[in-house]
Design a protein around this motif. Structure first.
Motif, PDB file in Angstrom:
ATOM      1  N   TRP A  50       0.822  -1.213   0.000  1.00  0.00           N
ATOM      2  CA  TRP A  50       0.000   0.000   0.000  1.00  0.00           C
ATOM      3  C   TRP A  50       0.857   1.265   0.000  1.00  0.00           C
ATOM      4  N   HIS A  51       2.109   1.152   0.413  1.00  0.00           N
ATOM      5  CA  HIS A  51       3.040   2.289   0.348  1.00  0.00           C
ATOM      6  C   HIS A  51       3.614   2.446  -1.065  1.00  0.00           C
ATOM      7  N   ARG A  52       3.446   1.406  -1.898  1.00  0.00           N
ATOM      8  CA  ARG A  52       4.095   1.374  -3.218  1.00  0.00           C
ATOM      9  C   ARG A  52       3.098   1.485  -4.363  1.00  0.00           C
ATOM     10  N   LEU A  53       1.899   1.968  -4.096  1.00  0.00           N
ATOM     11  CA  LEU A  53       0.886   2.032  -5.143  1.00  0.00           C
ATOM     12  C   LEU A  53       1.294   3.014  -6.240  1.00  0.00           C
ATOM     13  N   GLU A  54       1.030   2.605  -7.477  1.00  0.00           N
ATOM     14  CA  GLU A  54       1.413   3.422  -8.630  1.00  0.00           C
ATOM     15  C   GLU A  54       0.339   4.480  -8.911  1.00  0.00           C
ATOM     16  N   PRO A  55       0.767   5.683  -9.286  1.00  0.00           N
ATOM     17  CA  PRO A  55      -0.216   6.723  -9.622  1.00  0.00           C
ATOM     18  C   PRO A  55      -0.875   6.445 -10.964  1.00  0.00           C
ATOM     19  N   ASN A  68      -7.576   8.350   4.344  1.00  0.00           N
ATOM     20  CA  ASN A  68      -7.591   7.516   5.543  1.00  0.00           C
ATOM     21  C   ASN A  68      -6.263   6.801   5.748  1.00  0.00           C
ATOM     22  N   GLY A  69      -5.401   6.816   4.739  1.00  0.00           N
ATOM     23  CA  GLY A  69      -4.063   6.258   4.899  1.00  0.00           C
ATOM     24  C   GLY A  69      -3.270   7.024   5.937  1.00  0.00           C
ATOM     25  N   ASN A  70      -2.373   6.352   6.640  1.00  0.00           N
ATOM     26  CA  ASN A  70      -1.586   7.029   7.672  1.00  0.00           C
ATOM     27  C   ASN A  70      -0.442   7.836   7.053  1.00  0.00           C
ATOM     28  N   ILE A  71       0.139   8.708   7.854  1.00  0.00           N
ATOM     29  CA  ILE A  71       1.107   9.681   7.338  1.00  0.00           C
ATOM     30  C   ILE A  71       2.333   8.999   6.753  1.00  0.00           C
ATOM     31  N   GLY A  72       2.852   7.987   7.427  1.00  0.00           N
ATOM     32  CA  GLY A  72       4.022   7.290   6.904  1.00  0.00           C
ATOM     33  C   GLY A  72       3.738   6.644   5.562  1.00  0.00           C
ATOM     34  N   LEU A  73       2.585   6.009   5.443  1.00  0.00           N
ATOM     35  CA  LEU A  73       2.186   5.383   4.183  1.00  0.00           C
ATOM     36  C   LEU A  73       2.114   6.422   3.074  1.00  0.00           C
ATOM     37  N   LEU A  74       1.412   7.519   3.310  1.00  0.00           N
ATOM     38  CA  LEU A  74       1.231   8.541   2.288  1.00  0.00           C
ATOM     39  C   LEU A  74       2.545   9.209   1.906  1.00  0.00           C
TER      40      LEU A  74
END
Length: 234
Positions: free
Chosen positions: A98-103, A125-131
Motif C-alpha cells: 500500500w506504500h508502493r501504489l502506482e499513480p 484515511n491512509g496514515n502519514i508514513g504510508l502517504l
C-alpha cells in the motif's frame, strides 16, 4: 454556490483517485507467485477496508492506523486464500504494498499543474508514513500531507473534512475535495466543502468497471486530474 476557482485548498482522496490500488496490488501478488489470482486478492483486501475502519469508528477498536488495519485484513486473507508459505518478513513486505501504489498516468502532472495556483494536499484515511512513502516513490508533489491520523477520525467523520479547513484557517467552502467516490464527496458537501468528482472507471479493474456518470450535486466533474487542472485554468 461558491465559484470553484475561488477555492484555496484542493484536498485529494488518494486510494483510487490518485493511485491505482487494484492494479498495483494485483501485479505484486501475481509476481510473488502465491498461487492466487492477484486481482481477486486485491479486491478482497480492499473489501475489508471499510469494515476494519468501522471497528475504530464504533469504538470496538481504539485508534488504529491503516497500516495495522491492512495487516489485520491481510492475515485473515492469507488463511481464507490458503496461503501458508509466507513468513513474517514476507507478510510485512506484502502489507507495505500500500506504500508502493502506482499513480494513475495523469496524477503527477495534474497535481503539479494545480499546485501552481492552489494548495494541494491529501485527505486520506491512509496514515502519514504510508502517504509519505507513496508520495516519495511516485513523485506526487503535495504541498502538505493530511491524514485521518492527524484528526484521529476516519472519513466520513466530519472532523476529517472540517480539519482541512481548520488546518489552513479557511472556510469550509474554500476547500474542494477531489475524489473518485461519491460517498466521500457527499460527506464533504455535508460539511460545506466544494466537490470535484474524478472518473476512475477502472478502479476495481477492467472486469469490474465503475459507473462514472456525472451527478449534478458535485461542483465539478472531470475525466482526470489533468482535466481538472485544465478546467481550473492551470
Amino acid at each position: 454556490m461558491a465559484n470553484p476557482v475561488a477555492s484555496k485548498i484542493l484536498a485529494f482522496d488518494v486510494f483510487g483517485t490518485v493511485v491505482d490500488w487494484h492494479g498495483s496490488i494485483a501485479r505484486e501478488v501475481d509476481a510473488m507467485g502465491l498461487g492466487v489470482a492477484g486481482s481477486a486478492f486485491a479486491l478482497a483486501w480492499r473489501a475489508g477496508y471499510q469494515p476494519a475502519m468501522q471497528k475504530v469508528r464504533s469504538g470496538e477498536l481504539g485508534w488504529t492506523r491503516i497500516d495495522e488495519l491492512h495487516r489485520m485484513i491481510l492475515d485473515e486473507l492469507l488463511v481464507r486464500f490458503g496461503i501458508s508459505g509466507l513468513d513474517e518478513a514476507g507478510r510485512q513486505h506484502l502489507n507495505r504494498v500500500w506504500h508502493r501504489l502506482e499513480p494513475w498516468p495523469d496524477s503527477v502532472e495534474g497535481i503539479r499543474r494545480l499546485k501552481a495556483r492552489y494548495i494541494v494536499c491529501t485527505l486520506s484515511n491512509g496514515n502519514i508514513g504510508l502517504l509519505t512513502d507513496m508520495a516519495k516513490r511516485a513523485g506526487l508533489p503535495w504541498d502538505c500531507i493530511l491524514s485521518a491520523e492527524v484528526f484521529r477520525a476516519y472519513k466520513p467523520d466530519p472532523a476529517a473534512y472540517l480539519g482541512v479547513a481548520s488546518t489552513f484557517d479557511v472556510r469550509p467552502d474554500e476547500v474542494m475535495l477531489v475524489a473518485a467516490h461519491h460517498d466521500d464527496l457527499a460527506a464533504a458537501r455535508g460539511c460545506g466543502l466544494l466537490t470535484a468528482y474524478i472518473e476512475r472507471p477502472l478502479e476495481f479493474g477492467a472486469v469490474h468497471p465503475k459507473d462514472v456518470s456525472p451527478r449534478p450535486e458535485n461542483t465539478m466533474h472531470c475525466s482526470s486530474i489533468a482535466a481538472l487542472a485544465e478546467a481550473l485554468g492551470c
